[in-house]
Scaffold this active site. Structure first.
Site, PDB file in Angstrom:
ATOM      1  N   SER A  56     -46.017 -26.852 -26.921  1.00 45.26           N
ATOM      2  CA  SER A  56     -45.692 -26.836 -25.496  1.00 45.26           C
ATOM      3  C   SER A  56     -45.114 -25.468 -25.179  1.00 45.26           C
ATOM      4  O   SER A  56     -45.033 -24.622 -26.066  1.00 45.26           O
ATOM      5  CB  SER A  56     -44.674 -27.952 -25.223  1.00 45.26           C
ATOM      6  OG  SER A  56     -44.507 -28.139 -23.852  1.00 45.26           O
ATOM      7  N   ARG A 305     -53.459 -26.302 -27.522  1.00 45.07           N
ATOM      8  CA  ARG A 305     -53.446 -27.729 -27.181  1.00 45.07           C
ATOM      9  C   ARG A 305     -53.951 -27.880 -25.754  1.00 45.07           C
ATOM     10  O   ARG A 305     -53.640 -27.037 -24.895  1.00 45.07           O
ATOM     11  CB  ARG A 305     -51.995 -28.247 -27.286  1.00 45.07           C
ATOM     12  CG  ARG A 305     -51.781 -29.708 -26.959  1.00 45.07           C
ATOM     13  CD  ARG A 305     -52.221 -30.595 -28.110  1.00 45.07           C
ATOM     14  NE  ARG A 305     -51.884 -31.998 -27.881  1.00 45.07           N
ATOM     15  CZ  ARG A 305     -52.741 -32.888 -27.331  1.00 45.07           C
ATOM     16  NH1 ARG A 305     -53.936 -32.528 -26.952  1.00 45.07           N
ATOM     17  NH2 ARG A 305     -52.363 -34.139 -27.183  1.00 45.07           N
ATOM     18  N   THR A 341     -43.000 -32.601 -19.829  1.00 45.60           N
ATOM     19  CA  THR A 341     -42.085 -33.254 -20.777  1.00 45.60           C
ATOM     20  C   THR A 341     -41.147 -34.229 -20.066  1.00 45.60           C
ATOM     21  O   THR A 341     -40.907 -35.339 -20.550  1.00 45.60           O
ATOM     22  CB  THR A 341     -41.253 -32.182 -21.520  1.00 45.60           C
ATOM     23  OG1 THR A 341     -42.172 -31.272 -22.115  1.00 45.60           O
ATOM     24  CG2 THR A 341     -40.375 -32.793 -22.577  1.00 45.60           C
ATOM     25  N   CYS A 499     -63.580 -23.255 -28.595  1.00 43.69           N
ATOM     26  CA  CYS A 499     -62.725 -23.751 -29.679  1.00 43.69           C
ATOM     27  C   CYS A 499     -61.768 -22.637 -30.105  1.00 43.69           C
ATOM     28  O   CYS A 499     -62.208 -21.557 -30.500  1.00 43.69           O
ATOM     29  CB  CYS A 499     -63.556 -24.208 -30.865  1.00 43.69           C
ATOM     30  SG  CYS A 499     -62.493 -24.609 -32.269  1.00 43.69           S
ATOM     31  N   CYS A 526     -59.522 -27.371 -37.652  1.00 50.68           N
ATOM     32  CA  CYS A 526     -59.222 -27.957 -36.337  1.00 50.68           C
ATOM     33  C   CYS A 526     -57.712 -28.080 -36.102  1.00 50.68           C
ATOM     34  O   CYS A 526     -56.998 -28.656 -36.922  1.00 50.68           O
ATOM     35  CB  CYS A 526     -59.885 -29.331 -36.254  1.00 50.68           C
ATOM     36  SG  CYS A 526     -59.478 -30.227 -34.758  1.00 50.68           S
ATOM     37  N   CYS A 529     -56.624 -29.620 -30.694  1.00 47.20           N
ATOM     38  CA  CYS A 529     -56.309 -29.328 -29.291  1.00 47.20           C
ATOM     39  C   CYS A 529     -57.069 -30.249 -28.336  1.00 47.20           C
ATOM     40  O   CYS A 529     -56.685 -30.428 -27.211  1.00 47.20           O
ATOM     41  CB  CYS A 529     -56.597 -27.862 -28.979  1.00 47.20           C
ATOM     42  SG  CYS A 529     -58.346 -27.475 -28.829  1.00 47.20           S
ATOM     43  N   CYS A 532     -62.855 -29.571 -27.340  1.00 43.02           N
ATOM     44  CA  CYS A 532     -64.291 -29.869 -27.504  1.00 43.02           C
ATOM     45  C   CYS A 532     -64.625 -31.236 -26.914  1.00 43.02           C
ATOM     46  O   CYS A 532     -65.686 -31.424 -26.315  1.00 43.02           O
ATOM     47  CB  CYS A 532     -64.700 -29.785 -28.969  1.00 43.02           C
ATOM     48  SG  CYS A 532     -63.643 -30.710 -30.086  1.00 43.02           S
TER      49      CYS A 532
HETATM   50  C1  LIG Z   1     -49.547 -24.658 -23.660  1.00 39.80           C
HETATM   51  C2  LIG Z   1     -48.698 -25.729 -23.039  1.00 39.80           C
HETATM   52  C3  LIG Z   1     -47.531 -25.366 -22.386  1.00 39.80           C
HETATM   53  C4  LIG Z   1     -46.736 -26.350 -21.813  1.00 39.80           C
HETATM   54  N1  LIG Z   1     -45.550 -25.979 -21.250  1.00 39.80           N
HETATM   55  C5  LIG Z   1     -44.703 -26.913 -20.822  1.00 39.80           C
HETATM   56  C6  LIG Z   1     -43.394 -26.551 -20.382  1.00 39.80           C
HETATM   57  O1  LIG Z   1     -43.017 -25.375 -20.393  1.00 39.80           O
HETATM   58  N2  LIG Z   1     -42.588 -27.539 -19.950  1.00 39.80           N
HETATM   59  C7  LIG Z   1     -42.967 -28.849 -19.964  1.00 39.80           C
HETATM   60  O2  LIG Z   1     -42.179 -29.714 -19.578  1.00 39.80           O
HETATM   61  N3  LIG Z   1     -44.195 -29.228 -20.363  1.00 39.80           N
HETATM   62  C8  LIG Z   1     -45.072 -28.290 -20.808  1.00 39.80           C
HETATM   63  N4  LIG Z   1     -46.293 -28.659 -21.279  1.00 39.80           N
HETATM   64  C9  LIG Z   1     -46.690 -30.067 -21.194  1.00 39.80           C
HETATM   65  C10 LIG Z   1     -45.972 -30.910 -22.244  1.00 39.80           C
HETATM   66  O3  LIG Z   1     -46.119 -30.316 -23.515  1.00 39.80           O
HETATM   67  C11 LIG Z   1     -46.539 -32.310 -22.247  1.00 39.80           C
HETATM   68  O4  LIG Z   1     -46.428 -32.832 -20.956  1.00 39.80           O
HETATM   69  C12 LIG Z   1     -45.807 -33.212 -23.227  1.00 39.80           C
HETATM   70  O5  LIG Z   1     -45.899 -32.705 -24.535  1.00 39.80           O
HETATM   71  C13 LIG Z   1     -46.392 -34.618 -23.174  1.00 39.80           C
HETATM   72  O6  LIG Z   1     -45.708 -35.440 -24.073  1.00 39.80           O
HETATM   73  P1  LIG Z   1     -46.433 -36.695 -24.747  1.00 39.80           P
HETATM   74  O7  LIG Z   1     -45.406 -37.362 -25.584  1.00 39.80           O
HETATM   75  O8  LIG Z   1     -47.134 -37.474 -23.729  1.00 39.80           O
HETATM   76  O9  LIG Z   1     -47.587 -36.066 -25.678  1.00 39.80           O
HETATM   77  P2  LIG Z   1     -47.530 -35.012 -26.850  1.00 39.80           P
HETATM   78  O10 LIG Z   1     -46.348 -34.124 -26.726  1.00 39.80           O
HETATM   79  O11 LIG Z   1     -48.868 -34.382 -26.915  1.00 39.80           O
HETATM   80  O12 LIG Z   1     -47.313 -35.899 -28.152  1.00 39.80           O
HETATM   81  C14 LIG Z   1     -48.285 -36.783 -28.616  1.00 39.80           C
HETATM   82  C15 LIG Z   1     -48.019 -37.089 -30.078  1.00 39.80           C
HETATM   83  O13 LIG Z   1     -48.900 -38.145 -30.469  1.00 39.80           O
HETATM   84  C16 LIG Z   1     -49.497 -37.828 -31.705  1.00 39.80           C
HETATM   85  N5  LIG Z   1     -50.781 -38.541 -31.759  1.00 39.80           N
HETATM   86  C17 LIG Z   1     -51.845 -38.368 -30.945  1.00 39.80           C
HETATM   87  N6  LIG Z   1     -52.825 -39.231 -31.258  1.00 39.80           N
HETATM   88  C18 LIG Z   1     -52.372 -39.966 -32.297  1.00 39.80           C
HETATM   89  C19 LIG Z   1     -52.938 -41.028 -33.063  1.00 39.80           C
HETATM   90  N7  LIG Z   1     -54.133 -41.539 -32.762  1.00 39.80           N
HETATM   91  N8  LIG Z   1     -52.216 -41.541 -34.087  1.00 39.80           N
HETATM   92  C20 LIG Z   1     -50.965 -41.053 -34.371  1.00 39.80           C
HETATM   93  N9  LIG Z   1     -50.381 -40.048 -33.668  1.00 39.80           N
HETATM   94  C21 LIG Z   1     -51.068 -39.527 -32.639  1.00 39.80           C
HETATM   95  C22 LIG Z   1     -49.622 -36.315 -31.675  1.00 39.80           C
HETATM   96  O14 LIG Z   1     -49.770 -35.798 -32.980  1.00 39.80           O
HETATM   97  C23 LIG Z   1     -48.323 -35.904 -30.992  1.00 39.80           C
HETATM   98  O15 LIG Z   1     -47.288 -35.742 -31.923  1.00 39.80           O
HETATM   99  C24 LIG Z   1     -47.126 -27.707 -21.868  1.00 39.80           C
HETATM  100  C25 LIG Z   1     -48.296 -28.070 -22.525  1.00 39.80           C
HETATM  101  C26 LIG Z   1     -49.076 -27.096 -23.119  1.00 39.80           C
HETATM  102  C27 LIG Z   1     -50.323 -27.491 -23.860  1.00 39.80           C
HETATM  103  S1  SF4 Z   2     -60.069 -30.186 -31.176  1.00 36.95           S
HETATM  104 FE1  SF4 Z   2     -62.105 -29.300 -30.992  1.00 36.95          FE
HETATM  105  S2  SF4 Z   2     -61.812 -27.430 -29.848  1.00 36.95           S
HETATM  106 FE2  SF4 Z   2     -59.786 -28.037 -30.609  1.00 36.95          FE
HETATM  107  S3  SF4 Z   2     -59.511 -26.995 -32.554  1.00 36.95           S
HETATM  108 FE3  SF4 Z   2     -60.394 -28.978 -33.013  1.00 36.95          FE
HETATM  109  S4  SF4 Z   2     -62.591 -28.604 -33.058  1.00 36.95           S
HETATM  110 FE4  SF4 Z   2     -61.678 -26.853 -32.013  1.00 36.95          FE
END
Ligand SMILES: Cc1cc2nc3c(=O)[nH]c(=O)nc-3n(C[C@H](O)[C@H](O)[C@H](O)COP(=O)(O)OP(=O)(O)OC[C@H]3O[C@@H](n4cnc5c(N)ncnc54)[C@H](O)[C@@H]3O)c2cc1C
Ligand code: SF4
Length: 557
Positions: A56, A305, A341, A499, A526, A529, A532
Site C-alpha cells: 500500500s 498490487r 485502509t 505484468c 508472480c 498483483c 493479468c
Molecule cells: C499502490 C497502492 C497504494 C495505496 N495507497 C494507499 C494509501 O496511501 N492509503 C490507504 O488508505 N490505502 C491505500 N491503498 C489501498 C489499500 O492498500 C487497500 O484499500 C487496503 O489494503 C485494503 O485492505 P484489505 O484488507 O481489503 O485487502 P488487502 O490489504 O489486499 O489484504 C488482503 C489479504 O488477503 C490475503 N489473501 C488474498 N486472497 C487470499 C486467499 N485466497 N487465501 C488466503 N489469503 C488471501 C492477501 O495475501 C492479503 O494479505 C493503496 C493501494 C495500492 C495498491
Molecule cells: S498477478 Fe499476473 S500480472 Fe501480477 S505479477 Fe502475477 S502474473 Fe504478473
C-alpha cells in the site's frame, strides 16, 4: 476440481472464517472478539507471514484505527509514527511542473491528521492484537476453494493441497488441505480476490452495478540521504510521463527514519497495448523535479498490487448466503484520496457487528442483509459518495480537463452536498479498453540508468518472491491458444508489458524472423498483483492460489 485420489480433508469448525489477514480481515476478527470473546474466529492468509503480501502507499486516515483500537496512539510499538506535516500536489510536464496551491484542493484531499507508514507493518501489529484476543491466524495457507452447504450457502473454505507436482501428480510431500467451516465466512482478499471472483459470479453480486475499475500500483521503498528527507511530506503528481489515453499519478511519502515510499498508479483502462506500467514508473523517477530525492539513496524494496477504483457505483452486493465481502474485496477505495485502509477497517467492523447480532440470535448460513442495508449510510458510504464522479470524469475528459472537473465536482459536493453530474457511469470494464496494436503509436521506453530506474528482473528480486517451482501453474489459461492466436496479432500480447514481474513472455523459435512464437509463463515470479486477471482483453487468465506461503515476501510494504 475434485481430486479422487486424495484422502478426505479434515474439518475444523468456527463461528466465523475469514479469508485474508489484511486490514479488513483483521479488523473484523478483532471486532468479533471485542463484542464476544466466546465467538471462535479463524483467519487464513496466503502470505508466508502476515504482511508478506500487503502493499500500500501508505497514508492512513486514522478513523478506522481510532474506532477499532482507540489506544493505538499510546502504544510504543504502534506501526504509524509519522504524522503528515505537508501536502504537495504537482502537475508534471515532460521537463517541469506546477505546484498547485493547497487552497484550491477540496478539503477532503487534505492529509492533515493522517499518518504515514507501512500497511504491512500495520497488519502485523493488528495480527498481534487479534491473537491476544484469541483469534487463530494461519499464515502460509491459501484459501483455494469455497465450501457450499446443501442449500447453496457458503459454509467456509478449504485451504489448498500442498505437494502437487507440475504434472498434477502427488509428490512425497503431498498434504491434503484443511476444511475451515464457519457459520459465516468473510471474504477479505483485497482487490480482485480469487474466491471473491467466483462468489460474485455464482450469486450475481455485481448485477445491476457499474463494472469495477482498477489501477495497477507499483511501489518502491527508498532510504534517502538525510538532507533530502522531509519527514511527514506527502506529495502527489499527475501528468507526465502518462500521455493521452492513459491516466494515473504518483505518490511520494517521507516517513520513519529517512524512508521514502514512492509509487505510481496507472489506471487499467489505458488504451495503448504497448504501455508498460512498470516502465512508466521507472521513467517517472527520472523527472528533473523528482530525481534528486533518490540520487545518493538506496532502493530497499519493490512490489506491485492492483487497487480498486470503481467506488460507490461499482460496489457489488456485499452479502450472500453464509457470508460477506469486506474491504477491497468489495472495492472500498476512495479513489480521489488513494485511500482504502480506513474503509477496509470500517467495513470489517460493520460486518463483524452484523454477524455478532446474527450469531447472538442463533442464526447461521443466511444473508447478513443488515450489513448490505447499512453501509451506504455509514462513514464508508459517505466517504465514497462524495468522490463518485472523479474517476468517470478523468476517464471521459482526459487528464487535464478531467482533473479540473473532478476538483470542481468535489468542491460542489463539499460546499453544497450535491454533484451537478448526478452519478456518472464508468462505462466499459478495463479489459475492453485496449485499441488494436495497428491503431496506436508504440511507446518506446528509455533504458534503465541503474541509479534511479531499474529493470524488471532486478526489481522482482527485491520483492523476495518465491514459489515452489514444481507445482501446477497458478495462472490458468481458459484457452491456451488465445495468447498467440488472438492477443499477439491483435494487441502484441499486452501481458508481456502490463505484468510488473516479467511473468509472461513471447519467445520465438526463430527469433530473427520472429517465427514460431510461444507463450511462456514464468509463474514463479508472480507478485500476486492480479493485473493479468483484470486486464487480459480476452478474460482468458484466471489467477488462482498457488501453494500457500508462495509469492512475494515484502518486508514492510
Ligand atoms: C499502490 C497502492 C497504494 C495505496 N495507497 C494507499 C494509501 O496511501 N492509503 C490507504 O488508505 N490505502 C491505500 N491503498 C489501498 C489499500 O492498500 C487497500 O484499500 C487496503 O489494503 C485494503 O485492505 P484489505 O484488507 O481489503 O485487502 P488487502 O490489504 O489486499 O489484504 C488482503 C489479504 O488477503 C490475503 N489473501 C488474498 N486472497 C487470499 C486467499 N485466497 N487465501 C488466503 N489469503 C488471501 C492477501 O495475501 C492479503 O494479505 C493503496 C493501494 C495500492 C495498491
Ligand atoms: S498477478 Fe499476473 S500480472 Fe501480477 S505479477 Fe502475477 S502474473 Fe504478473
Amino acid at each position: 476440481m475434485v481430486d479422487e485420489a486424495a484422502p478426505a480433508r479434515e474439518s475444523m469448525h468456527y463461528d466465523v472464517v475469514i479469508v485474508g489477514a489484511g486490514p479488513a480481515g483483521l479488523a473484523a476478527a478483532i471486532r468479533l472478539k471485542q463484542l464476544d470473546s466466546a465467538i471462535s474466529v479463524v483467519v487464513v492468509e496466503k502470505g508466508s507471514e502476515v504482511g508478506a503480501h500487503i502493499l500500500s502507499g501508505a497514508v492512513i486516515d486514522p478513523i478506522g484505527l481510532d474506532r477499532l483500537t482507540p489506544d493505538w496512539r499510546q502504544d510504543p510499538d504502534r506501526p504509524l509514527k509519522t504524522e503528515v506535516t505537508r501536502d504537495r500536489f504537482i502537475a508534471l510536464g515532460p521537463s517541469g511542473g506546477m505546484t498547485l496551491p493547497n487552497w484550491i484542493m477540496p478539503r477532503l484531499m487534505s492529509n492533515h491528521g493522517a499518518f504515514i507508514g507501512s500497511l504491512g507493518a500495520t497488519t502485523r501489529w493488528l495480527a498481534s492484537r487479534a491473537e491476544s484476543l484469541g483469534v487463530e491466524i494461519y499464515p502460509g495457507f491459501a484459501a483455494a476453494e469455497t465450501l457450499y452447504g446443501e442449500h447453496g450457502e457458503v459454509q467456509g473454505v478449504a485451504t489448498g493441497d500442498m505437494g502437487i507436482a507440475r504434472d498434477g501428480k502427488h509428490k512425497a510431500s503431498f498434504t491434503r488441505g484443511m476444511e475451515l467451516r464457519g457459520k459465516y465466512t468473510f471474504i477479505a482478499e483485497g482487490a480482485r480476490g480469487s474466491l471473491a471472483k467466483q462468489i460474485m459470479a455464482r450469486y450475481r453480486l455485481a448485477e445491476g452495478r457499474e463494472p469495477q475499475k482498477f489501477g495497477i500500483g507499483l511501489k518502491e521503498v527508498w532510504s534517502v540521504e538525510a538532507a533530502k528527507f522531509k519527514p511527514g511530506l506527502v506529495q502527489h503528481s499527475f501528468g507526465w510521463p502518462l500521455g493521452r489515453g492513459s491516466s494515473g499519478g504518483s505518490f511520494l511519502y517521507h516517513y520513519d527514519d529517512n524512508l521514502v515510499s514512492v509509487g505510481f498508479v496507472v489506471h487499467l483502462n489505458y488504451v495503448n497495448p504497448t504501455l508498460s506500467p512498470f516502465d512508466e514508473f521507472q521513467r517517472f523517477k527520472t523527472h528533473p523535479l523528482i530525481v534528486d530525492t533518490f540520487l545518493g539513496g538506496k532502493r530497499l524494496a519493490y512490489g506491485a498490487r492492483a487497487i480498486s477504483s470503481g467506488g460507490w457505483q461499482s460496489a457489488p452486493k456485499l452479502v450472500f448466503p453464509g457470508g460477506a465481502l469486506i474491504g477491497c474485496a468489495a472495492g472500498f477505495v476512495n479513489f480521489a484520496r488513494i485511500k482504502g485502509t480506513h474503509n477496509a477497517i470500517l467495513s470489517g467492523m460493520l460486518a463483524a457487528e452484523k454477524a455478532h447480532e446474527a450469531l447472538s440470535a442463533g442464526r447461521s448460513g443466511d444473508e447478513l442483509s443488515a450489513y448490505e442495508d447499512t453501509w451506504r449510510a455509514s462513514d464508508i458510504g459517505r466517504d465514497l459518495f462524495k468522490v463518485r464522479n472523479v474517476k468517470p470524469l478523468w476517464s471521459r475528459y482526459g487528464l487535464a480537463f478531467g482533473v479540473a472537473l473532478g476538483g470542481f465536482d468535489m468542491w460542489a459536493n463539499e460546499l453544497f452536498g450535491f454533484s451537478p453530474f448526478g452519478t456518472l457511469k464508468h462505462g466499459k470494464p478495463d479489459y475492453e479498453t485496449l485499441k488494436p496494436i495497428d491503431a496506436v503509436t508504440p511507446i518506446i521506453y528509455p533504458k534503465p540508468d541503474g541509479r534511479v530506474s531499474f529493470d524488471k528482473l532486478s526489481s522482482v528480486f527485491l520483492s523476495n518472491t518465491n514459489h515452489e517451482e514444481d507445482q501446477p501453474i497458478h495462472l490458468r489459461l481458459r484457452d491456451p491458444s488465445i495468447p498467440i492466436r488472438i492477443n499477439l496479432p491483435e494487441y502484441g500480447e499486452p501481458a508481456r508489458l502490463y505484468c510488473p514481474a516479467g511473468v509472461y513472455e513471447v519467445v520465438y523459435g526463430d527469433e530473427k524472423a520472429r517465427r514460431d512464437p510461444r507463450f511462456v509463463i514464468n509463474a514463479q515470479n508472480c507478485v500476486h498483483c492480479k493485473t493479468c486477471d483484470i486486464k487480459d482483453p480476452a478474460q482468458n487468465i484466471d489467477w488462482t492460489t498457488p501453494e500457500g506461503g508462495g509469492g512475494p515476501n515484502y518486508p514492510n510494504m
